[in-house]
Scaffold this active site. Sequence first.
Site, PDB file in Angstrom:
ATOM      1  CG  HIS A   1      -1.916  -1.044   1.287  1.00  0.00           C
ATOM      2  ND1 HIS A   1      -2.104  -1.831   2.412  1.00  0.00           N
ATOM      3  CD2 HIS A   1      -2.805  -1.495   0.376  1.00  0.00           C
ATOM      4  CE1 HIS A   1      -3.061  -2.698   2.183  1.00  0.00           C
ATOM      5  NE2 HIS A   1      -3.503  -2.520   0.945  1.00  0.00           N
TER       6      HIS A   1
ATOM      7  CB  SER B   1      -4.829  -8.235   4.228  1.00  0.00           C
ATOM      8  OG  SER B   1      -6.031  -8.757   3.709  1.00  0.00           O
TER       9      SER B   1
ATOM     10  CE  LYS C   1     -14.582  -7.838   2.227  1.00  0.00           C
ATOM     11  NZ  LYS C   1     -13.358  -7.424   1.530  1.00  0.00           N
TER      12      LYS C   1
ATOM     13  NE  ARG D   1      -2.526  -8.165  -4.296  1.00  0.00           N
ATOM     14  CZ  ARG D   1      -3.243  -8.310  -3.212  1.00  0.00           C
ATOM     15  NH1 ARG D   1      -2.676  -8.233  -2.044  1.00  0.00           N
ATOM     16  NH2 ARG D   1      -4.521  -8.551  -3.263  1.00  0.00           N
TER      17      ARG D   1
END
Length: 181
Positions: free
Chosen positions: A29, A140, A53, A102
């Site tokens: 990040h 993560s 979430k 990514r």
Amino acid sequence: MTLGSASAIVGPMVKAIFPGSFDPPTYGHLNIVERARGIFEELLVVVAVNKQKSGLFAPEERLELLQTLLEPYKNVSVHLCDTLIVNFARSHGCRVLVRGVRSVPDFSYEFELSIMNKGLDPSIETIFMPTDPKYFVLRSSAIKELASFDGDLSAMVPPNVAAALRPKTTLWNASQAPSCQ
């Protein structure tokens, strides 16, 4: 279409948003922030609050971690957002969303979001920024799992994030209760 001089091509400086959950903030990040802040006049890093979430860190904790990490950058600010990101962008005068990608699955997901956002507000553009290869595998979920086993996080997250992760993942790991015997 004809191209004008270079000065005609360069338009006004643009404000951009880099939204994400940042649960936790990673070096990946920070790499996107570092690169994007050099392109845009102002970069708003936006901790998106997803009510569906439950993150490891509360939104306010993520905000505080990012504020500490990004404090040296004068053209970067950190915000919480619990609305549609295009509404946040519009209300803050931002025309660009920056999205780090990514992999092909990341791009596919982000591309679909960009089409939806374009339908919600045609004036907002999405810029895809590929991650630096050294941060390619920073997910993560993998970071949280590694932290839960007291693994070395030094190449993945800044020290303040690692320190904040340890107690949370220790509690998470203890609540899961499987053990090797």
